[in-house]
Design a protein around this motif. Sequence first.
Motif, PDB file in Angstrom:
ATOM      1  N   ALA A  87       1.863 -31.591 -13.747  1.00 21.18           N
ATOM      2  CA  ALA A  87       1.419 -30.924 -14.976  1.00 21.18           C
ATOM      3  C   ALA A  87       1.583 -29.417 -14.848  1.00 21.18           C
ATOM      4  CB  ALA A  87      -0.032 -31.292 -15.271  1.00 21.18           C
ATOM      5  N   HIS A  88       1.189 -28.864 -13.705  1.00 21.15           N
ATOM      6  CA  HIS A  88       1.370 -27.431 -13.476  1.00 21.15           C
ATOM      7  C   HIS A  88       2.857 -27.060 -13.452  1.00 21.15           C
ATOM      8  CE1 HIS A  88      -2.652 -25.746 -12.640  1.00 21.15           C
ATOM      9  NE2 HIS A  88      -2.970 -26.969 -12.228  1.00 21.15           N
ATOM     10  N   LEU A  89       3.660 -27.907 -12.825  1.00 19.20           N
ATOM     11  CA  LEU A  89       5.093 -27.616 -12.746  1.00 19.20           C
ATOM     12  C   LEU A  89       5.741 -27.569 -14.119  1.00 19.20           C
ATOM     13  CD1 LEU A  89       6.333 -29.644  -9.630  1.00 19.20           C
ATOM     14  CD2 LEU A  89       6.512 -27.180  -9.995  1.00 19.20           C
ATOM     15  N   ILE A  90       5.431 -28.548 -14.946  1.00 23.56           N
ATOM     16  CA  ILE A  90       6.059 -28.610 -16.270  1.00 23.56           C
ATOM     17  C   ILE A  90       5.732 -27.359 -17.077  1.00 23.56           C
ATOM     18  CG2 ILE A  90       5.985 -29.811 -18.497  1.00 23.56           C
ATOM     19  CD1 ILE A  90       5.785 -32.441 -16.943  1.00 23.56           C
ATOM     20  N   SER A 144      13.663 -28.663 -21.475  1.00 21.36           N
ATOM     21  CA  SER A 144      12.874 -29.747 -22.062  1.00 21.36           C
ATOM     22  C   SER A 144      12.749 -30.900 -21.075  1.00 21.36           C
ATOM     23  CB  SER A 144      13.534 -30.265 -23.352  1.00 21.36           C
ATOM     24  OG  SER A 144      13.579 -29.263 -24.345  1.00 21.36           O
ATOM     25  N   PHE A 145      11.543 -31.481 -21.022  1.00 22.22           N
ATOM     26  CA  PHE A 145      11.309 -32.655 -20.196  1.00 22.22           C
ATOM     27  C   PHE A 145      11.023 -33.843 -21.098  1.00 22.22           C
ATOM     28  CE2 PHE A 145      10.189 -29.058 -17.474  1.00 22.22           C
ATOM     29  CZ  PHE A 145      10.974 -29.340 -16.366  1.00 22.22           C
ATOM     30  N   GLY A 146      11.794 -34.920 -20.919  1.00 18.96           N
ATOM     31  CA  GLY A 146      11.680 -36.064 -21.819  1.00 18.96           C
ATOM     32  C   GLY A 146      11.157 -37.335 -21.179  1.00 18.96           C
ATOM     33  N   LYS A 147      11.006 -37.348 -19.855  1.00 19.03           N
ATOM     34  CA  LYS A 147      10.503 -38.548 -19.184  1.00 19.03           C
ATOM     35  C   LYS A 147       9.588 -38.131 -18.042  1.00 19.03           C
ATOM     36  CE  LYS A 147      12.968 -42.345 -18.136  1.00 19.03           C
ATOM     37  NZ  LYS A 147      13.935 -43.229 -17.409  1.00 19.03           N
ATOM     38  N   TYR A 184       7.629 -39.004 -11.198  1.00 18.97           N
ATOM     39  CA  TYR A 184       9.063 -38.811 -11.438  1.00 18.97           C
ATOM     40  C   TYR A 184       9.253 -38.213 -12.827  1.00 18.97           C
ATOM     41  CZ  TYR A 184      14.000 -40.016 -12.152  1.00 18.97           C
ATOM     42  OH  TYR A 184      15.345 -39.975 -12.412  1.00 18.97           O
ATOM     43  N   VAL A 185      10.102 -37.184 -12.912  1.00 19.67           N
ATOM     44  CA  VAL A 185      10.294 -36.448 -14.163  1.00 19.67           C
ATOM     45  C   VAL A 185      11.792 -36.266 -14.416  1.00 19.67           C
ATOM     46  CG1 VAL A 185       9.765 -34.328 -15.431  1.00 19.67           C
ATOM     47  CG2 VAL A 185       8.154 -35.196 -13.717  1.00 19.67           C
ATOM     48  N   GLU A 186      12.188 -36.390 -15.685  1.00 17.61           N
ATOM     49  CA  GLU A 186      13.560 -36.090 -16.084  1.00 17.61           C
ATOM     50  C   GLU A 186      13.551 -35.066 -17.211  1.00 17.61           C
ATOM     51  OE1 GLU A 186      15.764 -39.587 -17.080  1.00 17.61           O
ATOM     52  OE2 GLU A 186      15.572 -40.470 -15.065  1.00 17.61           O
ATOM     53  N   GLY A 187      14.528 -34.177 -17.182  1.00 14.10           N
ATOM     54  CA  GLY A 187      14.609 -33.158 -18.224  1.00 14.10           C
ATOM     55  C   GLY A 187      16.004 -32.600 -18.366  1.00 14.10           C
ATOM     56  N   THR A 188      16.133 -31.573 -19.177  1.00 16.04           N
ATOM     57  CA  THR A 188      17.423 -30.936 -19.404  1.00 16.04           C
ATOM     58  C   THR A 188      17.252 -29.431 -19.468  1.00 16.04           C
ATOM     59  OG1 THR A 188      19.367 -30.821 -20.864  1.00 16.04           O
ATOM     60  CG2 THR A 188      17.249 -31.116 -21.925  1.00 16.04           C
ATOM     61  N   PHE A 189      18.238 -28.718 -18.931  1.00 12.29           N
ATOM     62  CA  PHE A 189      18.291 -27.262 -19.058  1.00 12.29           C
ATOM     63  C   PHE A 189      19.603 -26.894 -19.731  1.00 12.29           C
ATOM     64  CE2 PHE A 189      19.791 -23.121 -17.459  1.00 12.29           C
ATOM     65  CZ  PHE A 189      18.805 -22.327 -18.020  1.00 12.29           C
ATOM     66  N   ARG A 190      19.515 -26.066 -20.769  1.00 19.98           N
ATOM     67  CA  ARG A 190      20.686 -25.696 -21.555  1.00 19.98           C
ATOM     68  C   ARG A 190      20.687 -24.197 -21.796  1.00 19.98           C
ATOM     69  NH1 ARG A 190      22.238 -30.500 -24.975  1.00 19.98           N
ATOM     70  NH2 ARG A 190      21.180 -32.238 -23.951  1.00 19.98           N
ATOM     71  N   THR A 191      21.880 -23.636 -21.839  1.00 21.43           N
ATOM     72  CA  THR A 191      21.995 -22.214 -22.129  1.00 21.43           C
ATOM     73  C   THR A 191      23.381 -21.920 -22.685  1.00 21.43           C
ATOM     74  OG1 THR A 191      21.833 -19.976 -21.211  1.00 21.43           O
ATOM     75  CG2 THR A 191      22.732 -21.685 -19.771  1.00 21.43           C
ATOM     76  N   LEU A 192      23.507 -20.728 -23.255  1.00 20.09           N
ATOM     77  CA  LEU A 192      24.790 -20.284 -23.796  1.00 20.09           C
ATOM     78  C   LEU A 192      25.424 -19.206 -22.924  1.00 20.09           C
ATOM     79  CD1 LEU A 192      23.836 -20.205 -27.573  1.00 20.09           C
ATOM     80  CD2 LEU A 192      25.573 -21.666 -26.551  1.00 20.09           C
ATOM     81  N   ASP A 193      24.972 -19.088 -21.678  1.00 18.37           N
ATOM     82  CA  ASP A 193      25.504 -18.073 -20.783  1.00 18.37           C
ATOM     83  C   ASP A 193      25.703 -18.694 -19.400  1.00 18.37           C
ATOM     84  OD1 ASP A 193      25.043 -15.806 -18.653  1.00 18.37           O
ATOM     85  OD2 ASP A 193      25.621 -14.769 -20.496  1.00 18.37           O
ATOM     86  N   GLU A 194      26.933 -18.739 -18.923  1.00 18.20           N
ATOM     87  CA  GLU A 194      27.228 -19.408 -17.661  1.00 18.20           C
ATOM     88  C   GLU A 194      26.651 -18.662 -16.454  1.00 18.20           C
ATOM     89  OE1 GLU A 194      28.538 -22.269 -16.951  1.00 18.20           O
ATOM     90  OE2 GLU A 194      29.145 -22.925 -18.948  1.00 18.20           O
ATOM     91  N   LYS A 195      26.615 -17.330 -16.490  1.00 20.58           N
ATOM     92  CA  LYS A 195      26.045 -16.570 -15.378  1.00 20.58           C
ATOM     93  C   LYS A 195      24.551 -16.848 -15.261  1.00 20.58           C
ATOM     94  CE  LYS A 195      25.804 -11.866 -13.471  1.00 20.58           C
ATOM     95  NZ  LYS A 195      24.340 -11.751 -13.379  1.00 20.58           N
ATOM     96  N   TRP A 196      23.858 -16.807 -16.391  1.00 21.26           N
ATOM     97  CA  TRP A 196      22.420 -17.094 -16.381  1.00 21.26           C
ATOM     98  C   TRP A 196      22.170 -18.554 -15.984  1.00 21.26           C
ATOM     99  CZ3 TRP A 196      17.680 -16.547 -15.573  1.00 21.26           C
ATOM    100  CH2 TRP A 196      16.707 -17.357 -16.159  1.00 21.26           C
ATOM    101  N   ARG A 197      23.060 -19.440 -16.335  1.00 21.70           N
ATOM    102  CA  ARG A 197      22.928 -20.843 -15.941  1.00 21.70           C
ATOM    103  C   ARG A 197      22.789 -20.967 -14.424  1.00 21.70           C
ATOM    104  NH1 ARG A 197      27.899 -25.192 -16.667  1.00 21.70           N
ATOM    105  NH2 ARG A 197      26.716 -27.116 -16.316  1.00 21.70           N
ATOM    106  N   GLU A 198      23.652 -20.279 -13.687  1.00 22.54           N
ATOM    107  CA  GLU A 198      23.612 -20.346 -12.234  1.00 22.54           C
ATOM    108  C   GLU A 198      22.327 -19.717 -11.690  1.00 22.54           C
ATOM    109  OE1 GLU A 198      25.792 -22.101 -10.704  1.00 22.54           O
ATOM    110  OE2 GLU A 198      27.014 -22.381 -12.499  1.00 22.54           O
TER     111      GLU A 198
END
Length: 405
Positions: free
Chosen positions: A218-221, A241-244, A259-273
């Motif tokens: 819970a703290h991590l999310i 976003s975490f969906g599971k 166990y947790v599943e989620g997604t990380f999305r961005t419009l900048d490849e440098k910031w992605r890394e």
Amino acid sequence: MEHLIPRIHQLATQVAADVVALRHHLHAHPELSFQEFQTAAFVTEQLQNLGLKPQAMATTGVVALIEGRNPESRVVALRADMDALPIQEQNEVPYRSQNAGVMHACGHDVHTSSLLGTARILSQLRDEFEGTVKLIFQPGEEIVPGGASIMIEEGVLENPVPDSVFGQHVFPMLPAGKIGLRSGRYMASADELYLTVRGKGGHGAMPDINIDPVLVTAHLIVAMQQIVSRRANPKIASVLSFGKVIANGATNVIPNEVYVEGTFRTLDEKWREEAHVHLRKLAEGLAESMGATCELEIRRGYPCLDNEPELTARVKAAAEEYLGAENVIEIDQWMAAEDFAYYSQSANSCFYRLGTRADDGRFASSVHTPTFDVDSKALEIGPGLMAWLAVRELTAPSSTEKASL
């Protein structure tokens, strides 16, 4: 070349009923990613009926060439994806999915049938254009690593090398008859997050002798959200976003792990890394500070999708010629992801949206929902427009030609 517009409109009208029938067949027989065996066989048969010589790639991918006059002068590639989603359809239509739990809820049946319609149109125009049109029917767009990456690894952008690549995608936010375009950065990268938090389970009445992974999770999310809200440049779009979340305990049982599943999305490849590093460091550090351990797997998904500006400007002009300027709409960036991004990394590419909603508001359900469907009018617009874009682009000057002007 503008004299071909009425001819293409005429041909698009002639093939429209057949394209609708093709789409209904595909919709009724959806197949999941990298399992599109019947779909690939169907596409291959349709192309062979046009006198083409389709070739298999990436197991269930199909590629074919339509050669005009002087076929080596210039090459345009047109891409459609073929896979469906693990969704149970709720539409009560004659062409409803016959495969339980599988549905063309993202419109790939529209993309495939539309490109087959484009192939029919272009096959009748071979003597009217110079160059080659490469048809790419791609598997596995819906799951990582994406069929596009595999097709490219196997040489789909070679022999011949396309000067440009086009793709279209259904868009229920626009009515049929309109398309949406955006130049430059359009769609986000998408990485999958798989997080396992381990503690020490036991009786829920005795938390003092346990290490509660539910509380740690819970703290991590909550804490991981500050990577987006406080570590990202506010000008860079980011989504976490975490969906599971699975904590398989009980009312009085603290589990050993979550166990947790989620997604990380961005419009900048440098910031992605950079974000990947921050996410790992925060997750591991916070879990340790609370007496737990965690493992964070970041599975790299699709990169950002870029529409090459000069090509997109030509697409906009050609679409306005074919549809009228009032039917070509500039659209906003979108945080969804598409494996067409791999083509955009490898070649001059343009990915645009095909309106599919009816004028009266029907067919407005979003993609990836069990009630998604499209106005059949889109199945006349899509094939004709893509045929015109291909023919128009074949007359555009190459980079070498522009340099010599």
